[in-house]
Structures are given as C-alpha cells and as structure tokens.
Design a protein around this motif. Structure first.
Motif, short mmCIF file in Angstrom:
data_model
loop_
_atom_site.label_atom_id
_atom_site.label_comp_id
_atom_site.label_asym_id
_atom_site.label_seq_id
_atom_site.Cartn_x
_atom_site.Cartn_y
_atom_site.Cartn_z
N GLY A 481 27.74 45.12 27.85
CA GLY A 481 28.88 46.13 28.70
C GLY A 481 29.41 47.04 28.65
O GLY A 481 29.74 47.88 29.38
N SER A 482 28.32 48.00 28.05
CA SER A 482 28.58 49.44 27.99
C SER A 482 27.87 49.96 29.11
O SER A 482 28.51 51.10 29.08
N THR A 483 26.68 49.11 29.55
CA THR A 483 26.54 49.98 30.76
C THR A 483 27.41 49.73 32.20
O THR A 483 28.00 50.57 32.80
N ILE A 484 27.90 48.48 31.49
CA ILE A 484 29.49 48.08 32.78
C ILE A 484 29.77 49.51 32.33
O ILE A 484 30.84 49.63 33.90
N GLU A 485 30.87 49.29 31.47
CA GLU A 485 31.91 49.93 31.97
C GLU A 485 31.43 51.70 31.75
O GLU A 485 32.18 52.09 32.78
N ARG A 486 30.28 52.34 31.43
CA ARG A 486 29.75 53.19 32.13
C ARG A 486 29.79 53.14 33.95
O ARG A 486 29.98 54.42 34.54
N ALA A 487 29.60 52.50 34.55
CA ALA A 487 29.34 52.38 35.62
C ALA A 487 31.14 52.72 36.06
O ALA A 487 30.88 53.16 37.63
N HIS A 488 31.04 51.85 35.00
CA HIS A 488 33.06 51.37 36.46
C HIS A 488 33.65 52.29 36.00
O HIS A 488 34.34 53.21 37.20
N ARG A 489 33.92 53.52 35.17
CA ARG A 489 33.94 55.13 34.83
C ARG A 489 33.05 55.79 36.02
O ARG A 489 33.72 56.86 36.32
N ALA A 490 32.06 56.07 36.48
CA ALA A 490 31.31 56.80 37.60
C ALA A 490 31.66 56.29 39.32
O ALA A 490 31.68 57.13 39.88
N GLY A 491 32.12 54.67 38.94
CA GLY A 491 33.27 54.90 40.07
C GLY A 491 32.07 54.59 41.72
O GLY A 491 31.15 54.38 41.38
N GLY A 492 32.87 54.43 42.59
CA GLY A 492 32.24 53.90 43.60
C GLY A 492 31.07 52.83 44.03
O GLY A 492 31.41 51.83 43.66
N GLU A 493 30.51 52.82 44.41
CA GLU A 493 28.90 51.58 44.17
C GLU A 493 28.16 51.11 43.40
O GLU A 493 28.33 50.28 42.90
N ALA A 494 28.59 52.00 42.05
CA ALA A 494 28.06 51.94 40.82
C ALA A 494 28.72 50.60 40.57
O ALA A 494 28.45 49.85 39.54
N ALA A 495 30.77 51.04 40.41
CA ALA A 495 31.33 50.36 39.62
C ALA A 495 31.51 48.61 40.36
O ALA A 495 32.04 47.50 39.78
N ASP A 496 30.79 49.05 41.99
CA ASP A 496 30.57 47.28 42.45
C ASP A 496 29.58 46.70 42.10
O ASP A 496 29.91 45.40 42.15
N LEU A 497 28.23 47.38 41.48
CA LEU A 497 27.25 47.10 40.70
C LEU A 497 27.69 45.79 39.94
O LEU A 497 27.31 44.94 39.17
N ALA A 498 28.43 46.52 38.64
CA ALA A 498 28.92 46.17 37.36
C ALA A 498 29.99 45.61 37.66
O ALA A 498 29.73 44.61 36.60
N THR A 499 30.71 45.32 39.12
CA THR A 499 31.42 43.82 38.45
C THR A 499 30.94 42.76 38.47
O THR A 499 30.65 41.52 38.09
N ASP A 500 29.51 42.63 40.18
CA ASP A 500 28.94 41.14 39.70
C ASP A 500 28.55 41.88 38.90
O ASP A 500 28.10 40.51 38.26
N LEU A 501 27.95 42.47 37.51
CA LEU A 501 26.90 41.99 36.82
C LEU A 501 27.99 41.47 35.90
O LEU A 501 27.51 40.59 34.99
N ASP A 502 29.06 42.07 35.82
CA ASP A 502 30.06 41.57 34.74
C ASP A 502 30.01 40.17 34.54
O ASP A 502 30.27 39.74 33.76
N ALA A 503 30.60 39.76 36.26
CA ALA A 503 31.23 38.88 36.19
C ALA A 503 29.67 37.46 35.65
O ALA A 503 29.69 36.03 35.16
N ALA A 504 28.04 38.01 36.21
CA ALA A 504 26.78 37.05 35.67
C ALA A 504 26.33 37.54 34.01
O ALA A 504 26.16 36.42 33.37
N LEU A 505 27.47 38.34 33.49
CA LEU A 505 27.03 38.56 31.98
C LEU A 505 28.48 37.30 31.42
O LEU A 505 27.72 37.04 30.28
N ASP A 506 29.03 37.72 31.94
CA ASP A 506 30.16 36.04 31.23
C ASP A 506 29.46 34.98 32.11
O ASP A 506 29.71 33.99 30.40
N ARG A 507 29.29 34.75 32.10
CA ARG A 507 28.39 32.89 32.68
C ARG A 507 27.21 33.02 31.39
O ARG A 507 27.15 31.90 30.95
#
Length: 599
Positions: A481-507
């Motif tokens: 989750g910490s990496t996902i937060e950093r990726a969202h702060r980075a924005g752009g494509e990193a944030a898009d990847l983070a969104t996908d990972l966040d969903a898989a992490l929640d599962r």
C-alpha cells in the motif's frame, strides 16, 4: 556460452538505483565497504563465472557423476578446478564475519554475486550454495568448538556441507523420519538411518563433507517436536582438526536426474556398519544446540536455501532469456507483416510481434524475479543491522511472508521463461546444440527443491499470512500500500498502474480473510497452491511498480525496456489473478470431493 548469462546493467539498477545498497555502508557492519568494493566483487564473480564455470556446463551435463570401481564418486576435473578458483577468491566467506575470515559483505551483494555462478553453471554452483547455507546455520546455533572445527574449513573451501532431511519412507513429512541418535558417554551420538535426495551427498571434490542430519533421540517427544540436529562429518577430525578416520556414512547410490546433473545427489546410509569408527556401530554425530530443537535450527538453513533456490530458478531463466534475445536479434526468417514485397529480404525474428511477446514475457518474469530475490536479500541486511527493535521485527516478519513466494514464484515462472526461450529458438531450441534446452531441464528441479510448490502454498496460506493474528497479511498489505500511495503521488502512468494493483491487493486481503475464517481448514487450504500463484503475481506486480517508480523519467533503451516490461506484467499477467481469487473466494470443493477411485 558467448552471451553473458546476466545483465550487469540490470544488477546495477536494482542494487544501486532501486535498493540503494550503497547506503548500507553507513552501518557499522558494512562501514569498511563502498560501492567500489561491491563492484569489485561483482566484476570478479562475473569473470570467474564466465571463465571457469560456464565452459564446463554442458560437459558436466553430459558426463554426470558416477561411482567408480573403488566406490568413490567420479566428477569432472573442471568442477574441482572451478571451485578452487571460487575458494581462492574468498567467495565462500563473502558475507561472514571478519573474525571467521569473511568479508562482511551485504547479503544482497553476495546473492547478486552467486547469481552469476548459478546462471553460468547450475550444477557446479550447487556445492558452494549448500556449503554457505550449512555454515550460516552453524554460526547461528553451533558451539565455538563446532564452528572452529567445521565452519572455518568450509569458509576456506576445504570442507563442503549438505543438509540431510528426507528419508525414503517419509519424503517431505519430517514428522515421520526414523533416523535415530543415541548419546554416548563422551557426549557424542551414534546415528543410524537412511537419508535420500542429498545434494552434494558424496564426492571427492573437497577434503571433507559436513552433513547436517535430522534425527530423533530415543525417549524424545513424538513428531517434529522430537527432532534434533547433528553434525555428521564424512571423516572424523584428528587432534589437529584435519580429516582422519572415515565415519560410518556410506554411499548407497546416486540419483540420475533430468537436469542439474553436475551436483551429485545421493542416497546415504548412516551407521550401517560399512566403516564403524572405533569398531563401534553407528555414525558419529555431534548435537547442534539443544535436543529436540533440530527442526527450528534447520529452518535457518531451509529458509536461506529456499530463497537461494528462487535465485537459481531466476538465474537459469535469465540465462535463457539472454540467449533467446541474442538469437532473435540475429536469426532472420520471414518478412514484416506490413511488407508485401516478395522480393524483400527476411527480417530478424525479433521484428515479429509474437516473438516480441515471448521475449517480453521472459523479461517480465526474470527481471521481476531477480528484483524480488534482491529485495528479500536486502531485508536480511536490514534485519541484521537495523537498531530499532520494532523495525527489525517488521523486516523479519515481511521476509517470513515473502520467503515461500521468493522460492516458488521464480521456480514456476522462470521455468516458463525457459520454455519460451526454447520456443523463440524454434526447432533449434529443442536440440542439445543450444543451451536453452539444458536450462529448461536444469530449472525443472526447482519446483521440487527445498519444498514443493504445494508445500510453499500451505506455508504461505496456512502459516505466514495468518501468523500473529494476521500480522503477516497486514504488514504485506501495508508495505504494498505504501508503494501504491507513492505511485498515486507520482501521477500519470504510475498512478494508473497503482490503481490496478490496489484492486488486486484488496482482493488479496478479502480472500485471505475469507479463507482464514473458514472453520473447515481442509477446505480453506484445498487450493493453497492457486493462492500462492495469485498472491505471487500480486507481489511481483508490486515489485514491478517499485521498478517503474525507480525508473521515473530516466531516458534510454534500458529504462524504456523496464517501463515496457512493467506494462506487460500489469496488462497480460496481473489480470489472471481475478479468476483465481474468484475460485478461492468460492471455497470450491472440487479437489476435496474427488474420490481416489475416480482417477
């Protein structure tokens, strides 16, 4: 092998640009080091691996060890010579304390060093791999006299080490071992029993072999609680500490393997009367630590070996990937899909989309696996040197959770990379003229080595993710989750990847909780192997997001390749976890309800 089996550029990126292992030099244990010394070790390792290990890789595969007329094991002379060079370079002792003759190198640097040898020659690299793990266990749990007598010679490369767990009737079920150890008046023990699948179990390469043997002392508790650990050397030591009288450890036979043939694999009898030191029955053994704590001690070596097996699988997958890239760049066949001129020249097969797919898949597997292995190695460095007790505990727990994944995921997916490397070579890849055929055979063992895929799945779901009231799961989720937060702060494509990972992490979190709360444990664990695969993919996606963030806006072919591999993994691999989590959440009973009579 003309293509270097690993990418030094990738190692530099992972060690310095991502993990920042150079910062470890500010800690007391590593303060004598710098990036220059780390680079010197990596350069030396690559040089020795390419010059002394790789040249006899195919020869060792074709001329596997045999038993001579005198009962001694015959191995290639080149194997011994390569290991002598390895020892002379001080690499057996690389990560050990200076007072033991070691260099006190970080584990992450030494793992990168050893990966060169694993990629160059899996068979020959098996001997130091086991020896170092054996020595690490003894340094942690043995007496000073045992360390002086057995560890120091191993770190000099004069003695080699093994681990002796499995028995013919018990296999991986260590609770059912029957090897017996009877205490003697002098405090030593006499062991009797049979051990099998012993890598490096017998040979004439070293002056002695230090077997670490699990056995039960009569009168002890039943099951695994009654297991003790013993040092049982091939040769007993004389008063000067040199190999002397032959101990009662007899070679029964060598197993003939599909791959990884350069490392002997033996069936050993302990105490069958073949040698009987001093005229008394039984193999002489020395208790390590306290009675009945053997399995906990052995896990020290087993966990290290499991991560090491993951590195071996990665190294073999990486070597195959490198060769398939080289082949695809030079092999011409067919024409571009957009070129309709029949008179045009054939193009390198790397120009074909399906070949790009296979190469990109390999890249995502092997570079993801290498990054995961080095991340776990860096956790070892952190837990060994950090002062904060809470932080140390967190590093240890995270390493515990990741260990079954770091062993099993590379063993599955880097083998898939080897499969794709053969496919890229076409018919040639299926012949012994090309190394990729051997890489596949060598790598197939790693799904079995040090605990099968099924055992790792049970360990991950049944122990690691639910230990300490779910603290393992919570820590993994928080870390990713910490990496996902950093990726969202980075924005752009990193944030898009983070969104996908966040969903898989929640599962991952929801399904793990469902399985943990299921009262029927047989049902909750029935599909633990699928759970391991799904969570493994989530973890490797996280590792790829970490690499994506480390690349940032850096320009150049290397960084572009990293970004594309991350995209591939998120688009082609991570989505597969959805169906797996659906199956797990349904608590499906198909396997449980299958009758043995229906097969």
């Amino acid at each position: 092998m003309t293509t270097p089996p690993l990418s030094r550029r990738d190692l530099d990126f992972l060690l310095y640009e991502w993990l920042d292992v150079e910062s470890l030099t500010t800690r007391e244990r590593f303060q004598e080091h710098s990036r220059d010394t780390f680079d010197a070790v990596l350069d030396l390792s690559a040089d020795i691996a390419v010059k002394h290990f790789a040249p006899h890789n195919k020869t060792a595969d074709a001329a596997e060890p045999t038993i001579g007329a005198d009962g001694k094991v015959i191995t290639l002379p080149e194997t011994r010579k390569a290991l002598e060079v390895f020892a002379q370079a001080g690499l057996f002792a690389g990560s050990f304390d200076e007072d033991l003759g070691g260099m006190q190198l970080p584990t992450s640097v030494m793992r990168a060093s050893i990966a060169w040898f694993q990629a160059a020659n899996a068979g020959t690299s098996g001997y130091p791999f086991l020896t170092v793990a054996n020595a690490n266990l003894l340094v942690a749990h043995a007496s000073k006299e045992q360390i002086d007598g057995f560890v120091r010679p191993m770190l000099e490369g004069r003695f080699f080490g093994t681990m002796c767990l499995s028995e013919p009737q018990a296999g991986s079920s260590l609770a059912d071992i029957s090897t017996k150890a009877v205490e003697q008046e002098d405090g030593s023990y006499r062991l009797s029993g049979t051990k099998m699948w012993i890598s490096g179990g017998d040979h004439e390469i070293s002056d002695n072999i230090v077997h670490l043997v699990l056995a039960k002392i009569p009168g002890g508790p039943p099951g695994v609680k009654g297991i003790s650990l013993f040092i049982v050397p091939k040769y007993l030591l004389d008063d000067a500490g040199n190999p002397g009288e032959r101990n009662d450890v007899a070679l029964v036979g060598l197993n003939h393997k599909m791959g990884n043939r350069g490392t002997t694999n033996a069936l050993l009898n302990f105490g069958d009367g073949s040698y009987s030191p001093g005229g008394r029955p039984g193999a002489v053994g020395y208790l390590v630590g306290q009675p009945h704590n053997g399995l906990s001690y052995m896990f020290h070596m087993m966990n290290e070996a499991r991560i090491g097996v993951g590195f071996l699988a990665t190294a073999l997958g990486y070597a195959g990937y490198r060769q398939s890239v080289s082949y695809a760049l030079t092999r011409t066949q067919g024409r571009s899909q957009t070129d309709r001129d029949p008179a045009s020249k054939p193009v390198p097969i790397v120009e074909h989309a399906d070949v790009k797919r296979m190469l990109l898949a390999q890249k995502s597997y092997v570079e993801g696996a290498l990054a995961l292995g080095l991340f776990c190695s860096n956790l070892v460095d952190e837990q060994d040197t950090v002062d904060d007790a809470r932080l140390k505990s967190e590093k240890t727990l995270l390493l515990d959770v990741l260990t079954p994944i770091a062993k099993s995921w590379p063993s599955q997916w880097c083998l898939r990379a080897n499969d794709l490397a053969i496919q890229v070579h076409g018919g040639y890849g299926y012949t012994r003229d090309y190394d990729v055929e051997q890489f596949y055979r060598d790598n197939r063992l790693n799904q079995i080595h040090e605990g099968t895929h099924g055992i790792q799945g049970l360990d991950l779901l049944g122990r690691k993710m639910v230990m300490q009231d779910g603290a393992g799961l919570e820590l993994l989720v928080a870390t990713i989750g910490s990496t996902i937060e950093r990726a969202h702060r980075a924005g752009g494509e990193a944030a898009d990847l983070a969104t996908d990972l966040d969903a898989a992490l929640d599962r991952t979190r929801v399904v793990t909780t469902t399985l943990r709360d299921e009262p029927d444990k047989a049902q909750s664990l029935a599909n633990s192997s699928i759970y391991l695969e799904a969570v493994g993919h989530v973890v490797v996606a996280w590792i790829w997001l970490e690499q994506f963030l480390a690349v940032g806006d850096s320009q150049g072919d290397f960084y572009d390749g990293k970004r594309q591999a991350a995209r591939y993994f998120f688009r082609y691999e991570l989505p597969s976890t959805g169906a797996q989590f659906d199956l797990l959440a349904s608590l499906d009973r198909t396997t449980l309800d299958m009758s043995a009579d229906w097969f």
